[in-house]
Design an enzyme around this catalytic site. Structure first.
Site, PDB file in Angstrom:
ATOM      1  N   ASP A 112      -3.008  31.191 -51.125  1.00 53.86           N
ATOM      2  CA  ASP A 112      -4.113  31.888 -51.758  1.00 53.86           C
ATOM      3  C   ASP A 112      -5.261  31.932 -50.754  1.00 53.86           C
ATOM      4  O   ASP A 112      -5.688  30.885 -50.259  1.00 53.86           O
ATOM      5  CB  ASP A 112      -4.543  31.102 -53.003  1.00 53.86           C
ATOM      6  CG  ASP A 112      -4.921  31.990 -54.160  1.00 53.86           C
ATOM      7  OD1 ASP A 112      -5.771  32.864 -53.943  1.00 53.86           O
ATOM      8  OD2 ASP A 112      -4.379  31.797 -55.254  1.00 53.86           O
ATOM      9  N   GLU A 170      -5.321  40.505 -55.383  1.00 53.65           N
ATOM     10  CA  GLU A 170      -5.626  40.406 -56.809  1.00 53.65           C
ATOM     11  C   GLU A 170      -6.668  41.465 -57.145  1.00 53.65           C
ATOM     12  O   GLU A 170      -7.783  41.431 -56.626  1.00 53.65           O
ATOM     13  CB  GLU A 170      -6.191  39.025 -57.163  1.00 53.65           C
ATOM     14  CG  GLU A 170      -6.431  38.892 -58.660  1.00 53.65           C
ATOM     15  CD  GLU A 170      -7.522  37.893 -59.047  1.00 53.65           C
ATOM     16  OE1 GLU A 170      -7.510  37.442 -60.194  1.00 53.65           O
ATOM     17  OE2 GLU A 170      -8.389  37.583 -58.221  1.00 53.65           O
ATOM     18  N   HIS A 199      -2.421  32.380 -63.866  1.00 57.22           N
ATOM     19  CA  HIS A 199      -3.209  31.225 -64.290  1.00 57.22           C
ATOM     20  C   HIS A 199      -4.542  31.612 -64.941  1.00 57.22           C
ATOM     21  O   HIS A 199      -5.345  30.739 -65.264  1.00 57.22           O
ATOM     22  CB  HIS A 199      -3.477  30.331 -63.072  1.00 57.22           C
ATOM     23  CG  HIS A 199      -4.304  31.042 -62.039  1.00 57.22           C
ATOM     24  ND1 HIS A 199      -3.853  32.162 -61.362  1.00 57.22           N
ATOM     25  CD2 HIS A 199      -5.566  30.838 -61.601  1.00 57.22           C
ATOM     26  CE1 HIS A 199      -4.803  32.595 -60.560  1.00 57.22           C
ATOM     27  NE2 HIS A 199      -5.848  31.810 -60.675  1.00 57.22           N
TER      28      HIS A 199
HETATM   29  C1  GLC Z   1      -9.635  34.851 -59.368  1.00 60.69           C
HETATM   30  C2  GLC Z   1      -8.800  33.638 -59.688  1.00 60.69           C
HETATM   31  C3  GLC Z   1      -9.501  32.848 -60.751  1.00 60.69           C
HETATM   32  C4  GLC Z   1     -10.847  32.419 -60.213  1.00 60.69           C
HETATM   33  C5  GLC Z   1     -11.657  33.617 -59.737  1.00 60.69           C
HETATM   34  C6  GLC Z   1     -12.826  33.209 -58.920  1.00 60.69           C
HETATM   35  O1  GLC Z   1      -9.728  35.720 -60.434  1.00 60.69           O
HETATM   36  O2  GLC Z   1      -7.519  34.028 -60.051  1.00 60.69           O
HETATM   37  O3  GLC Z   1      -8.756  31.745 -61.164  1.00 60.69           O
HETATM   38  O4  GLC Z   1     -11.567  31.734 -61.198  1.00 60.69           O
HETATM   39  O5  GLC Z   1     -10.882  34.445 -58.913  1.00 60.69           O
HETATM   40  O6  GLC Z   1     -12.391  32.712 -57.682  1.00 60.69           O
END
Ligand code: GLC
Length: 521
Positions: free
Chosen positions: A92, A256, A317
């Protein structure tokens, strides 16, 4: 890239030292399980040093391993063991923001003329308040006033997660070096956190109000994040990330991105020079019925640029687990859908054993989002509970007290029990993955919609001279698909029976049944 990706949430996968939090040694112990399941790559949610206010998405050192998860040696051992089993490892990458305890931010906030001041987004306030009306995804203004230097800094998430300034060249280079550091260590790619947030409007214009906002929704939805996300210049940033990945052989860049299909596909980049796989979350947010799913597959396939490789996700998650969203029976239909669509499927740990969202009592809440906005249903702890391995105490996850409670149903819903049961959802996942690996049309073939009613979705996957037909019953009642000339053999039912049954002229499905058949006619 056409393989199957499996998301491991390291805190909750396997604890090897009894502290109640999963770790890298734990993941290593469980790699044979992933090989048995048949996936091709694992993506690890963040494992870097972090104050853990957002459970690792607040990083204080991009090139270390948090002691909670293990050591540098553990990490190298994990890469070696995974590669030996032919499993790729994806990390990640969280480039949008750091922890406020990252040395870069500590320097940046120390004075207005610190050389790293511009690494973050600092502005004067306007008329006694923050620089503009932007909201944090986790509630409240996204601007935090710093009394020492009397300016505000921007944070799209927690105030302890200041956003980096991606308009700054040095920031870009620093993160490129972080990527190279891990690529040299042998990682096979990155899942880039909140990719569509990386660049914000240069003029910091106010976001417009959202006319569809209904009180009771999360406050973030009061505004349309027009100027704070998905800016055109973000694509230049991503193209550069891609070039870094391309310096190495056979690595992948995943993003993402929560956007509708027409905007999402822009993240493949000009001439496909952006992300290899902009995560497609359409199945996560869709109503669960045949027509809605047919439409989203169609819309997505139609929007894809030529040559772009699709992908599908059922859970992660941050979202409610699929088995709780659609129910246990439909979770099997969902599994069949995920593994028979064109493109890379991503599995979320535990979904393959039908793990449910776990009820979290107020005193057990760990998620900062839920703590900020109690009662709005934003909590993410329920989908992050320990993996259920067996029926021993704490489901075989830990010998200590797990950081989140183990699901109450773990004595029966666990890997060991489901492995013994030829009709379990775990056996179904294994069979689907094996089928997908054995029949290239299921991974690679063209997608052709054949028929859709309120409850029944039928499509064909075709590659060279191989054809599979998939029929999914989203309803509880039996359903019938008739087509003159339909001929073939059933390869798999979500009920794990009917193997090799001959089909001729019609296909009868039980309630909540999915079928894959080899199409001969
Ligand atoms: C992304 C992650 C999430 C996190 C957010 C801020 O959406 O998947 O878990 O809280 O970023 O980093």
């Amino acid at each position: 890239m056409s393989g199957i990706l499996y998301q491991v949430y390291p805190r909750s996968f396997q604890d090897s030292n009894g502290d109640g939090v999963g770790d890298l040694r734990g993941v290593i112990e469980r790699l044979p399980y992933l090989a048995e399941l048949g996936v091709n790559a694992l993506w690890l949610s963040p494992i870097f040093p972090s104050p853990m206010e957002d459970f690792g998405y607040d990083i204080s050192d991009y090139t270390g391993i948090d002691p909670l998860f293990g050591t540098d040696d553990d990490f190298d051992a994990l890469i070696a063991a995974a590669h030996k089993l032919d499993l790729k490892v994806i990390l990640d990458l969280v480039p949008n923001h750091t922890s406020d305890r990252h040395p870069w931010f500590v320097e940046s906030r120390s004075s207005k003329n610190n050389p790293r001041r511009d690494w973050y987004i600092w502005r004067d306030g306007g008329e006694g308040g923050p620089p503009n009306n932007w909201l944090s995804e986790f509630g409240g203004s996204s601007w935090e006033f710093d009394s020492q230097t009397r300016q505000y800094y921007y944070h799209a998430f927690l105030r302890s997660q200041p956003d980096l300034n991606w308009r700054n060249r040095e920031v870009r280079e620093a993160i490129h070096d972080v990527m190279r550091f891990w690529l040299r260590r042998g990682v096979d790619g990155f899942r880039v956190d909140v990719m569509w947030h990386l660049i914000k409007d240069e003029l910091l214009r106010d976001n417009p109000p959202n006319p569809d906002y209904v009180p009771g929704q999360q406050p973030y939805q009061q505004l349309i994040p027009l100027y704070s996300t998905d800016r055109r210049e973000v694509h230049d940033v991503i193209a550069e990330l891609r070039l870094v990945v391309e310096e190495f052989d056979d690595r992948v860049l995943i993003g993402e991105i929560y956007l509708p299909p027409e905007k999402l596909v822009a993240y493949y980049g000009d001439n496909l020079g952006g992300a290899h796989l902009p995560f497609n979350f359409a199945l996560i947010s869709s109503p669960w019925n045949a027509r809605a799913v047919a439409k989203l597959v169609d819309d997505y396939e139609a929007a894809l640029p030529s040559g772009a490789w699709p992908n599908w996700v059922l859970g992660n998650h941050d979202r409610q687990r699929i088995a709780s969203r659609v129910g246990n029976d439909q979770a099997r239909v969902a599994a069949m859908l995920l593994l028979t669509l064109r493109g890379t499927p991503t599995l979320y740990y535990g979904d393959e054993i039908g793990m449910l969202q776990v009820e979290i009592s107020p005193d057990q809440v760990r998620d900062p989002w839920e703590k900020n906005l109690p009662g709005l249903g934003v909590g993410r702890d329920g989908c992050r509970t320990p993996m259920q391995w067996d029926s021993t105490p704490q489901a075989g996850f830990s010998t200590g007290m797990p950081w989140l409670p183990v699901s109450r149903n773990f004595a029966t819903e666990n890997v060991a029990a489901e492995r013994q049961d030829a009709t379990s959802i775990f056996s179904l996942y294994r069979a689907l993955i094996a089928l997908r690996r054995a029949r290239p049309e299921l991974a690679l073939g063209a997608f052709k919609l054949v028929s859709v009613t309120d409850s029944l979705l039928v499509f064909v996957r075709e590659h060279q001279d191989q054809r599979s037909l998939v029929a999914l019953n989203f309803g509880r009642e039996p359903a019938l698909f008739e087509a003159s000339g339909l001929r073939g053999l059933i390869l798999l039912s979500t009920f794990m029976d009917r193997m090799d049954e001959a089909v001729s002229g019609h296909l009868a499905l039980r309630g909540s049944e999915g079928l894959v058949m080899e199409r001969l006619g």
